[in-house]
Design an enzyme around this catalytic site. Structure first.
Site, PDB file in Angstrom:
ATOM      1  N   GLU A 165       0.843  -1.222   0.000  1.00 29.30           N
ATOM      2  CA  GLU A 165       0.000   0.000   0.000  1.00 29.30           C
ATOM      3  C   GLU A 165       0.868   1.259   0.000  1.00 29.30           C
ATOM      4  OE1 GLU A 165      -3.847   0.184   1.448  1.00 29.30           O
ATOM      5  OE2 GLU A 165      -4.221  -1.955   1.189  1.00 29.30           O
TER       6      GLU A 165
HETATM    7  N1  CAA Z   1      -6.750  11.521  -3.355  1.00 35.04           N
HETATM    8  C1  CAA Z   1      -7.370  11.864  -4.507  1.00 35.04           C
HETATM    9  N2  CAA Z   1      -6.715  12.120  -5.660  1.00 35.04           N
HETATM   10  C2  CAA Z   1      -5.378  12.017  -5.642  1.00 35.04           C
HETATM   11  C3  CAA Z   1      -4.654  11.681  -4.472  1.00 35.04           C
HETATM   12  C4  CAA Z   1      -5.410  11.426  -3.290  1.00 35.04           C
HETATM   13  N3  CAA Z   1      -4.804  11.066  -2.148  1.00 35.04           N
HETATM   14  N4  CAA Z   1      -3.348  11.667  -4.745  1.00 35.04           N
HETATM   15  C5  CAA Z   1      -3.232  11.982  -6.054  1.00 35.04           C
HETATM   16  N5  CAA Z   1      -4.461  12.184  -6.605  1.00 35.04           N
HETATM   17  C6  CAA Z   1      -4.805  12.480  -8.010  1.00 35.04           C
HETATM   18  C7  CAA Z   1      -4.913  13.955  -8.236  1.00 35.04           C
HETATM   19  O1  CAA Z   1      -5.921  14.166  -9.228  1.00 35.04           O
HETATM   20  C8  CAA Z   1      -3.569  14.345  -8.810  1.00 35.04           C
HETATM   21  O2  CAA Z   1      -3.679  15.438  -9.651  1.00 35.04           O
HETATM   22  P1  CAA Z   1      -3.474  16.941  -9.058  1.00 35.04           P
HETATM   23  O3  CAA Z   1      -2.111  16.956  -8.454  1.00 35.04           O
HETATM   24  O4  CAA Z   1      -3.622  17.772 -10.256  1.00 35.04           O
HETATM   25  O5  CAA Z   1      -4.551  17.122  -8.044  1.00 35.04           O
HETATM   26  C9  CAA Z   1      -3.189  13.096  -9.611  1.00 35.04           C
HETATM   27  O6  CAA Z   1      -3.757  12.009  -8.862  1.00 35.04           O
HETATM   28  C10 CAA Z   1      -1.715  12.858  -9.765  1.00 35.04           C
HETATM   29  O7  CAA Z   1      -1.122  12.929  -8.479  1.00 35.04           O
HETATM   30  P2  CAA Z   1       0.464  13.005  -8.287  1.00 35.04           P
HETATM   31  O8  CAA Z   1       1.022  14.039  -9.212  1.00 35.04           O
HETATM   32  O9  CAA Z   1       0.750  13.122  -6.837  1.00 35.04           O
HETATM   33  O10 CAA Z   1       0.897  11.551  -8.859  1.00 35.04           O
HETATM   34  P3  CAA Z   1       2.300  10.858  -8.958  1.00 35.04           P
HETATM   35  O11 CAA Z   1       2.341  10.122 -10.245  1.00 35.04           O
HETATM   36  O12 CAA Z   1       3.392  11.820  -8.645  1.00 35.04           O
HETATM   37  O13 CAA Z   1       2.210   9.730  -7.803  1.00 35.04           O
HETATM   38  C11 CAA Z   1       2.530   8.819  -5.602  1.00 35.04           C
HETATM   39  C12 CAA Z   1       2.116  10.014  -6.481  1.00 35.04           C
HETATM   40  C13 CAA Z   1       2.237   9.282  -4.188  1.00 35.04           C
HETATM   41  C14 CAA Z   1       3.991   8.467  -5.749  1.00 35.04           C
HETATM   42  C15 CAA Z   1       1.635   7.619  -5.979  1.00 35.04           C
HETATM   43  O14 CAA Z   1       2.003   7.077  -7.239  1.00 35.04           O
HETATM   44  C16 CAA Z   1       1.689   6.495  -4.957  1.00 35.04           C
HETATM   45  O15 CAA Z   1       0.992   6.543  -3.954  1.00 35.04           O
HETATM   46  N6  CAA Z   1       2.504   5.443  -5.210  1.00 35.04           N
HETATM   47  C17 CAA Z   1       2.482   4.238  -4.398  1.00 35.04           C
HETATM   48  C18 CAA Z   1       1.556   3.218  -4.993  1.00 35.04           C
HETATM   49  C19 CAA Z   1       0.876   2.371  -3.967  1.00 35.04           C
HETATM   50  O16 CAA Z   1       0.532   2.795  -2.883  1.00 35.04           O
HETATM   51  N7  CAA Z   1       0.631   1.120  -4.327  1.00 35.04           N
HETATM   52  C20 CAA Z   1      -0.074   0.246  -3.472  1.00 35.04           C
HETATM   53  C21 CAA Z   1      -0.588  -0.920  -4.225  1.00 35.04           C
HETATM   54  S1  CAA Z   1      -2.000  -1.636  -3.476  1.00 35.04           S
HETATM   55  C22 CAA Z   1      -1.462  -2.718  -2.306  1.00 35.04           C
HETATM   56  O17 CAA Z   1      -0.331  -2.747  -1.947  1.00 35.04           O
HETATM   57  C23 CAA Z   1      -2.531  -3.587  -1.721  1.00 35.04           C
HETATM   58  C24 CAA Z   1      -2.007  -4.754  -0.985  1.00 35.04           C
HETATM   59  O18 CAA Z   1      -1.668  -5.763  -1.545  1.00 35.04           O
HETATM   60  C25 CAA Z   1      -1.959  -4.731   0.479  1.00 35.04           C
END
Ligand code: CAA
Length: 379
Positions: free
Chosen positions: A363
């Site tokens: 996550e």
């Molecule tokens: N809520 C709503 N919308 C969001 C958001 C949030 N928390 N975060 C981002 N967004 C949306 C927005 O629309 C944003 O656009 P604006 O900035 O114009 O508002 C758009 O997404 C793009 O956001 P970023 O520019 O921040 O995107 P990024 O490409 O730079 O990525 C990141 C950000 C934080 C690195 C993200 O890619 C991330 O969280 N990466 C980790 C992935 C992850 O958590 N994977 C988990 C897999 S599931 C899992 O693990 C389940 C399991 O098995 C237990």
């Protein structure tokens, strides 16, 4: 801030604790060693409402609040971290996206069945080349009349081995980056969609972690979740809640390790005295308890914000990385207190240490959580 549970929250906590003590904890070692998805146990949890705690009653959930749900993840993970993650993924990123972003028709079709565990859900975001960089995904969805054709693959999909319903994220407009990602509800059995290899992991066994393969998979357009381009927002906003669940899971693991370690330290004698009389052990126990307490405060603060519908992304990430780091440290210390016995599979603390590790990774790695926190602070 009021940190006391309400009567309803305490009642739910006690009900879950009893179930964990009677039904989950006795099976934790077996689930770990066989690496088999505990289908019967999950069905039983479904009958009791545990697989749909925060889902509204109109969709056959319990209709309890988010804090109660988070507390249930903590308690269940205390008994078995694997069962904790099955529940957390099924609810936080399996059922909630459909509840929050689905059409009424999609909700009617899926949410009741998920809330009762008649069907199991999974979340398909991660890909071989897109883990932390989730928006760099390559899986493509191309509109073709009333369908979308999906091509690509997903990996490390918790529950995927048995899941009936998969929330899958795919690129519909490559020119738009994160805003070109769309979400789809994909059913098991969809033509062109198959389950790939199962992962053999360090811990968290039994949670059915697999690869998903899309080879010209035909997904009806009516299965799209939200609007085209809304997929990344759907994934991220549900991960905000999901990460609080992982914090609670880590808290449950840490508490279990702590209880085993304290019990053992009191009864183990060396140099003609209980090892708990040595300050070396006492200081470890004090540090373990303090980390657990701090993790608890961060976790329930984030849960309380989420429950009130307030922004919680920063607090969710803080709770996730602090609680999972605490779980890693506390479980490692528990193994140390057990000494040679701690390294043996005869005792549960080595399993807890193996299970704790992935809470720092999934996550969103703890490094990505820090990115989220810093972005929030500096925007
Ligand atoms: N809520 C709503 N919308 C969001 C958001 C949030 N928390 N975060 C981002 N967004 C949306 C927005 O629309 C944003 O656009 P604006 O900035 O114009 O508002 C758009 O997404 C793009 O956001 P970023 O520019 O921040 O995107 P990024 O490409 O730079 O990525 C990141 C950000 C934080 C690195 C993200 O890619 C991330 O969280 N990466 C980790 C992935 C992850 O958590 N994977 C988990 C897999 S599931 C899992 O693990 C389940 C399991 O098995 C237990």
């Amino acid at each position: 801030m009021d940190f006391q549970f309400t009567k309803d929250q305490r009642d739910m906590q006690q009900m879950v604790r009893d179930f964990v003590q009677n039904e989950i904890a006795p099976r934790a070692a077996e689930i770990d060693s066989t690496d088999e998805f505990p289908r019967e146990l999950i069905s039983k949890m479904g009958e009791l409402g545990l697989m749909g705690i925060p889902i509204p009653e109109e969709y056959d959930g319990v209709g309890a609040d988010f804090v109660s749900y988070i507390s249930a993840i903590e308690e269940i993970s205390y008994g078995s971290a694997s069962v904790g993650v099955i529940l957390a993924v099924h609810t936080s990123v399996g059922t909630y996206p459909i509840l929050n972003f689905g059409t009424e028709e999609q909700k009617q079709k899926y949410v009741s069945k998920l809330a009762t565990a008649e069907k199991i859900a999974a979340f398909g975001l991660t890909e071989p080349g897109a883990g932390s960089d989730a928006s760099g995904m390559r899986t493509r969805a191309v509109r073709d009349g009333d369908n979308y054709i999906l091509n690509g693959s997903k990996i490390f999909i918790t529950n995927g081995e048995v899941a009936d319903i998969f929330n899958v994220f795919a690129v519909t407009d490559p020119a738009q980056g994160a805003k070109g990602v769309s979400a789809f509800i994909v059913e098991r059995g969809t033509p062109g969609f198959t389950i790939g290899k199962k992962e053999h992991k360090m811990g968290m066994n039994g949670s059915g972690t697999v690869e998903l393969i899309f080879d010209n998979a035909v997904v009806p357009a009516s299965q799209r979740l939200g609007q085209e381009g809304e997929g990344f927002k759907i994934a991220m906003s549900n991960l905000d809640g999901g990460r609080i669940g992982i914090a609670a899971q880590a808290l449950g693991i840490a508490r279990a390790a702590f209880d085993f370690a304290v019990e053992y330290a009191k009864q183990r004698t060396q140099f003609n005295q209980s090892i708990s009389d040595f300050q070396a052990i006492q200081f470890m126990i004090a540090d373990m308890a303090t980390k657990i307490e701090a993790a608890r405060l961060l976790t329930y603060q984030a849960a309380s914000l989420r429950q009130q519908g307030l922004p919680c992304g920063k607090q969710a990430s803080m709770a996730k990385y602090f609680a999972s780091d605490a779980a890693m440290s506390v479980t490692t210390d528990a193994v140390q207190i057990f000494g040679g016995y701690g390294y043996s599979k005869e005792f549960p603390v080595e399993r807890l240490m193996r299970d704790a590790k992935v809470t720092q990774i999934y996550e969103g790695t703890n490094q990505i959580q820090r990115v989220v926190v810093a972005k929030n602070l500096l925007k």
